[in-house]
Design an enzyme around this catalytic site. Structure first.
Site, PDB file in Angstrom:
ATOM      1  N   CYS A 114       0.825  -1.216   0.000  1.00 38.57           N
ATOM      2  CA  CYS A 114       0.000   0.000   0.000  1.00 38.57           C
ATOM      3  C   CYS A 114       0.855   1.261   0.000  1.00 38.57           C
ATOM      4  CB  CYS A 114      -0.926   0.031   1.206  1.00 38.57           C
ATOM      5  SG  CYS A 114      -2.228  -1.204   1.112  1.00 38.57           S
ATOM      6  N   HIS A 115       1.770   1.361   0.980  1.00 39.71           N
ATOM      7  CA  HIS A 115       2.518   2.614   1.101  1.00 39.71           C
ATOM      8  C   HIS A 115       4.016   2.385   1.230  1.00 39.71           C
ATOM      9  CE1 HIS A 115      -1.588   3.202   2.727  1.00 39.71           C
ATOM     10  NE2 HIS A 115      -1.572   4.139   1.791  1.00 39.71           N
ATOM     11  N   GLY A 116       4.448   1.137   0.931  1.00 42.08           N
ATOM     12  CA  GLY A 116       5.878   0.877   0.839  1.00 42.08           C
ATOM     13  C   GLY A 116       6.632   0.782   2.143  1.00 42.08           C
TER      14      GLY A 116
END
Lengths: 274, 183, 418
Positions: free
Chosen positions: B147-149
């Site tokens: 999703c956001h690394g």
């Protein structure tokens, strides 16, 4: 006039809680009313009786009847059978539960599981039972009742009679008999004098059928019927005891409050001519 | 006369206070059930703690199981993964925690964590990210949240990305060498 | 006595409250209507049932909102979700029991309230609108209770839904389309259950709104009272708070005792065992009976088993069934007596009690199987029900000589033996 009014009101009150007539028609013999340990205001379940009833259910009834709303964990709940948690865990592990999330689609049971049904589908149940569907046991004790003779139904409201279900089951279990000559029983049915005719269920109980651990308890159809009826009541109303105990507390505090309110009201109105 | 009036007034006050007090107690006790009914019910609580059999999980394998409705990673780590986790100096970690603190002694190969990224709750992908162990079998261990690394190491600790904390280890205990009780 | 909005304007001392009250006079409103409101000092305990009914509505709404948190309105799940509430939800057995018993207590209280109004002439001018709003509340209560009864999806739920929706099929020409529209199908099914759930949740709030109108309409002329003589001055009344509120609260606390008795010791006794069997569209239970509070009207519905001219028996039953309640709307004009209270009307008073007995007889008959003597009795009792409103009341109110009325409430109070 006050008197007449009071009497009329009393009649009105009784009439308002008027009972439905003859809910489960029993054309046969007069029912016998048992003295249940859980009857009345102060009655509680007898855990030994419930455990025996459970044994009868498990060894006899459960072959055909499901109890879909019962979980293993219920068996260790307070106010009921009072089995220990480890006993229930061991019992649950004896059963195989279908669980799509498991490796082979099934696993051994845990206390949180529901009581496994004897047949996978309603059709299977009918096929195995001559076309008749054995009803689920979960709330069956509350789905049956017997009528008290005469004006007994009025008294029921004052004694909180809630034992119609177990009375029904007990009478049904103990009234299998040879059909009288003038009664014709269809093939595949059995005569039951309490049921008032043929019933699709074969006589399920017989003396000595289930071996109780406690040798002092008679191993008779009558005793089995009594125990399993009590157990069915527990299945239908597992928190009966907790409910009644709370009820006493509530009634006591409400009565105290009502008396205080009366005194307060009287004091307040004492200077008003009314 | 004055005393009589006074004692009458006291008695009246006492009555009013007693009535009010009993009424307040009754009302308060009636309100509690109305609030408590929203707490988890008995059928939910019965599944608050589950037992899980570890024996089918081979070294280097991971399964995701459901506990309290949440996905939980259960990973049987390879020695290389454990080694990799143990050699990281604590001061390099954003949320410093030893590998020992995240496992049970004697069962260091087992890593059990909530499969929920501590950033915004996505499920991280296993055997991925910058902190995986590269072996002949491909990437092993380590997690990467798509999703956001966020990157997690072989002990599920946050190493890079927006997540602030390590993946959460739920309360659990070994009942035997092959059975854990979670919750 | 008339309550005008300028009487004794209330000004809070606290500056913050005064600031608020000047902008929204909620405090003045509350003081005027719930504290200072002049209440006749001779109200007897039959007048406490208004407060008791407010309590019932509150209890039903609160427990109902809670039950809706745990209930699943689906034909496969509804029955088991109610059992789930009873078995697993914290305090679920008590909350569900309170809601189920509460419906009965609500109807018991509303019947007392209605019959009090009938005896003391509470429907007479200038309180006709107050009375008619009350009848509307009663109708809404019946609809709400009926739909609530369907939700547990037992055998009685299902067959009650089937039978009662079928009533609408009796309407000529459009009956059948209306029936399908109500049910959302050709039979009672999931669509029916879902819409009944939605409406069962909605209607209590409509009831609450009409109750507010009911109270508003009450506060225009003020309470009636057992003498039927309007209060003349402040000697005849006491402030609503604390006098009426404390008396009402005492009545409420007494009312709660039988309420709790049923909830804790006999929660199923007012229901029917068949409703513990899951709904089955293929099997009708041998004796289907509505809840006790619908029995009198059910008896009237069943009593018409013959065609009346061009009206067939089914439509006839429905007309009488609906008429038995709708007739209450016309009551203020059927009883033309200038004297309100039954206490001063010797003939009316006798017929009032005969009517009470007739109503109870209908209730009893509604629970009996529709056969033999019961059918005949039901016809006679139904005929008397309508006779009471259409013939007895108009005639009695014209021919009877009322007893002399006291000139004021205070006079009546002083004349009472100590």
């Amino acid at each position: 006039m006050i008197k007449a009014k009071t009497i009329l009101m009393a009649i009105a009150l009784a009439g308002l809680f008027s009972a439905p007539a003859n809910a489960s028609g029993t054309a046969g013999v007069e029912p016998k009313f048992s003295d249940w340990t859980f009857g009345g205001l102060f009655g509680t379940y007898d855990e030994h009786q419930l455990q025996r009833g459970f044994q009868v259910f498990r060894e006899v009834c459960a072959a055909c009847h499901s109890a879909n709303l019962i979980s293993f964990r219920n068996l260790s709940e307070e106010g009921g059978l009072n089995y220990s948690e480890s006993q229930v865990k061991a019992l649950a592990a004896e059963y195989t539960i279908a669980d799509p999330a498991s490796l082979d689609g099934e696993r051994s049971g845990i206390p949180a599981d529901r009581w496994p049904a004897p047949f996978a589908t309603e059709q299977d149940a009918r096929d195995a039972n001559n076309g008749a569907l054995p009803p689920d046991f979960s709330v069956l004790a509350k789905a049956r009742t017997v009528q008290r003779p005469g004006l007994g139904w009025i008294m029921n409201y004052f004694i909180a009679y809630q034992e119609g279900g177990p009375d029904y089951v007990y009478n049904l279990m103990t009234n299998y008999a040879e059909a009288p000559h003038d009664v014709e029983i269809p093939a595949g049915q059995y005569y039951n004098a309490f049921f008032g005719g043929g019933i699709a269920m074969a006589p399920p109980l017989a003396d000595g059928l289930v071996t109780y651990d406690d040798a002092s308890v008679p191993m008779t159809t009558e005793q089995y019927a009594k125990d399993v009826s009590a157990f069915m009541m527990w299945m239908a109303e597992p928190h009966l005891i907790a409910r009644k105990e709370l009820g006493f507390k509530v009634l006591i505090i409400l009565s105290a409050f009502a008396v205080l309110m009366y005194l307060t009201k009287r004091k307040l109105w004492s200077n008003v001519k009314h | 006369m004055a005393t009589a009036a006074k004692s009458d007034a006291t008695r009246r006050d006492f009555l009013y206070i007693a009535t009010g007090a009993v009424g307040a107690v009754a009302a308060a006790s009636a309100v509690w059930p109305l609030i408590d009914q929203m707490n988890p019910d008995a059928s939910t609580l019965a599944l608050a703690s589950i037992e899980f059999d570890l024996s089918p999980i081979e070294v280097g394998q991971m399964v995701t199981i459901k506990w309290r409705g949440l996905p939980v990673f259960v990973r049987n780590r390879t020695e290389a993964e454990v080694e990799s986790a143990k050699t990281v100096p604590l001061d390099e970690l954003r949320d410093p925690e030893t590998d020992e603190a995240r496992t049970k002694s004697g069962h260091e190969n087992w890593l059990i964590m909530l499969a929920s990224c501590t950033h915004l709750g996505c499920i991280p992908t296993a055997n991925a990210g910058d902190y995986t162990v590269v072996s002949s079998n491909g990437n092993q261990g380590g997690w990467f949240c798509p999703c956001h690394g966020s990157h997690y190491d072989t002990a599920g600790r946050i190493r890079k990305g927006p997540a602030p904390k390590n993946l959460v280890v739920p309360p659990y205990a070994f009942l035997s060498d092959t059975t854990v009780q979670i919750g | 006595m008339a309550l005008t909005h300028n009487s004794e304007k209330y000004d809070p001392k606290n500056p913050a409250l005064k600031w608020f009250n000047d902008r929204l006079p909620l405090l003045s409103f509350g003081k005027e209507h719930f504290v200072d409101f002049p209440t006749p000092k001779n109200l007897n305990y039959w007048w406490t049932f208004g407060m008791i009914l407010a309590l019932c509505l509150g209890v039903q709404i609160v427990t109902g909102i809670i039950l809706a948190m745990h209930f699943t309105p689906h034909v496969d799940l509804a029955f088991n979700s109610v059992e789930h509430i009873r078995r697993d939800v914290n305090w679920g057995r008590i909350i569900q029991g309170t809601h189920a018993v509460g419906a009965s207590m609500f109807f018991f209280a509303v019947y007392v309230h209605i019959f009090r109004g009938l005896f003391y002439g509470s429907y007479k001018a200038p309180r006709e609108v107050l009375w008619m709003l009350g009848v509307i509340i009663f109708l809404l209560m019946m609809a709400t209770a009926f739909m609530g009864y369907v939700l547990p999806w037992g055998q009685m739920s299902f067959w009650a839904a089937t039978v009662i929706t079928n009533i609408f099929a009796a309407i000529p020409l459009v009956g059948e389309p209306i029936l399908q529209w109500l049910r959302g199908g050709f039979a009672v099914d999931n669509a029916t259950l879902n819409r009944f759930f939605s409406l069962h949740y909605l209607l209590p709030f409509v009831i609450a709104a009409v109750v507010m109108l009911h109270i508003w309409a009450l506060h225009i002329p003020g309470n009636g009272n057992p003498t039927g003589v309007e209060p003349k001055d402040s000697h005849d009344t006491v402030p609503f708070t604390p006098y009426a509120t404390i008396k009402d609260l005492f009545a409420v606390s007494v009312f709660l005792i039988p309420f709790a008795w049923f909830v804790f010791f006999a929660p199923d006794i007012l229901g029917h065992p068949d409703n513990y069997i899951m709904a089955n569209s293929q099997v009708t239970p041998p004796h289907i009976v509505p809840e006790w509070y619908f029995l009198p009207f059910y008896a009237i519905l069943r009593a018409i088993d013959f065609n009346i001219l061009f009206i067939d028996s089914k439509l006839g039953g429905v007309i009488f069934f609906a008429g038995s309640i709708l007739i209450l709307f016309f009551l203020p004009w059927l009883d033309v007596s200038k004297v309100r209270s039954g206490s001063f009307r010797p003939m009316f008073r006798i017929f009032f009690w005969v009517f009470v007995l007739d109503f109870l007889l209908l209730m009893y008959l509604g629970a009996q199987p529709a056969e033999g003597i019961y059918v005949t009795l039901a016809k006679v009792a139904t005929a008397y029900y309508f006779l009471h409103f259409l013939v007895i009341l108009p005639v009695v109110s014209r021919i009877e000589t009322p007893k002399p009325l006291p000139t004021s409430i205070s006079e009546a109070v002083l004349a009472k033996p100590a």
